[in-house]
Design a protein around this motif. Sequence first.
Motif, short mmCIF file in Angstrom:
data_model
loop_
_atom_site.label_atom_id
_atom_site.label_comp_id
_atom_site.label_asym_id
_atom_site.label_seq_id
_atom_site.Cartn_x
_atom_site.Cartn_y
_atom_site.Cartn_z
N UNK A 23 26.95 38.64 34.64
CA UNK A 23 27.18 40.08 34.75
C UNK A 23 26.24 40.81 33.80
N UNK A 24 25.73 41.95 34.26
CA UNK A 24 24.90 42.78 33.40
C UNK A 24 25.78 43.44 32.35
N UNK A 29 30.84 46.31 30.99
CA UNK A 29 31.53 47.52 30.51
C UNK A 29 32.49 48.03 31.57
N UNK A 30 32.11 47.91 32.83
CA UNK A 30 32.94 48.38 33.93
C UNK A 30 34.09 47.42 34.25
N UNK A 31 33.85 46.12 34.15
CA UNK A 31 34.85 45.14 34.57
C UNK A 31 35.96 44.94 33.54
N UNK A 32 35.64 45.09 32.26
CA UNK A 32 36.65 44.80 31.23
C UNK A 32 37.90 45.66 31.35
N UNK A 33 37.81 46.99 31.55
CA UNK A 33 39.06 47.75 31.72
C UNK A 33 39.81 47.38 33.01
N UNK A 34 39.08 46.97 34.04
CA UNK A 34 39.75 46.54 35.28
C UNK A 34 40.57 45.28 35.02
N UNK A 35 40.00 44.35 34.26
CA UNK A 35 40.71 43.12 33.93
C UNK A 35 41.94 43.41 33.08
N UNK A 36 41.80 44.29 32.09
CA UNK A 36 42.93 44.62 31.23
C UNK A 36 44.03 45.31 32.02
N UNK A 44 55.66 38.93 38.11
CA UNK A 44 56.21 37.88 38.95
C UNK A 44 57.64 38.28 39.30
N UNK A 45 57.90 38.52 40.57
CA UNK A 45 59.23 38.94 41.03
C UNK A 45 59.74 40.14 40.24
N UNK A 46 58.84 41.09 40.02
CA UNK A 46 59.20 42.33 39.35
C UNK A 46 59.25 42.26 37.83
N UNK A 47 59.06 41.09 37.27
CA UNK A 47 59.08 40.94 35.82
C UNK A 47 57.64 40.81 35.31
N UNK A 48 57.29 41.65 34.36
CA UNK A 48 55.93 41.63 33.81
C UNK A 48 55.59 40.30 33.16
N UNK A 49 54.37 39.85 33.36
CA UNK A 49 53.91 38.62 32.75
C UNK A 49 53.27 38.93 31.40
N UNK A 50 53.32 37.99 30.48
CA UNK A 50 52.57 38.10 29.22
C UNK A 50 51.17 37.58 29.53
N UNK A 51 50.33 38.49 29.99
CA UNK A 51 49.05 38.09 30.57
C UNK A 51 47.87 38.67 29.80
N UNK A 52 46.74 38.04 30.04
CA UNK A 52 45.49 38.50 29.46
C UNK A 52 44.37 38.14 30.42
N UNK A 53 43.21 38.73 30.15
CA UNK A 53 42.02 38.42 30.96
C UNK A 53 40.80 38.59 30.06
N UNK A 54 39.81 37.76 30.30
CA UNK A 54 38.61 37.81 29.48
C UNK A 54 37.41 37.39 30.32
N UNK A 55 36.26 37.92 29.99
CA UNK A 55 35.00 37.52 30.61
C UNK A 55 34.22 36.76 29.54
N UNK A 56 33.99 35.48 29.78
CA UNK A 56 33.33 34.63 28.80
C UNK A 56 31.92 34.28 29.26
N UNK A 90 33.34 44.39 44.78
CA UNK A 90 32.85 45.50 43.96
C UNK A 90 31.52 45.17 43.29
N UNK A 91 31.37 43.91 42.83
CA UNK A 91 30.19 43.56 42.04
C UNK A 91 29.19 42.68 42.79
N UNK A 92 29.46 42.37 44.05
CA UNK A 92 28.53 41.58 44.83
C UNK A 92 28.27 40.21 44.23
N UNK A 93 29.35 39.54 43.87
CA UNK A 93 29.26 38.24 43.22
C UNK A 93 30.28 37.32 43.87
#
Length: 160
Positions: A23-24, A29-36, A44-56, A90-93
């Motif tokens: 990724x450029x 810069x554009x993808x990080x807020x989408x991931x968050x 899961x079944x209406x209950x929020x997950x303790x989740x995270x996302x990262x681009x490495x 969105x990112x053509x990848x």
Amino acid sequence: MYIPFSELPPQARLWVYQASRPFTEAEQTEIKPLMERFATDWSSHGKGLQASAELLHNRFLVLANNEEATAASGCSIDKSVSFVKELEQKFGVSFFDRTQLAFLKDEQVQLVSMQELKSKVAAGEIDQNSLYFDTLINNYGELQNAWPKPAGSSWLSRYF
């Protein structure tokens, strides 16, 4: 519920998606807020997950969930796959091409096709100590302790 990636417990479950290209800076810069936002809303079944996302390494999208708090269901996993497919559009990848293997060489991620692997091993360009980004890892502890890992310590060991 979003939790910072660095605060995940070692047993947090991971899903690693390898992009077909890096990724450029602008895309990152554009993808990080989408991931968050996805991690914040992921449930899961209406209950929020303790989740995270990262681009490495500018190439690997990693989604994570603390399964001890709330396990991801089949439906929530389907939601994550839909999210990844939206990012593809969105990112053509591509994130689902399993024919490309990623190695770390000279501090750069290099892709090798499955078709090239045997010849690169025979030529000595890839050996059991070559650092391989194994997308089959399944928890945060493995990511922290052994990623990338020597190819000989992965499913690629049969080639050596």
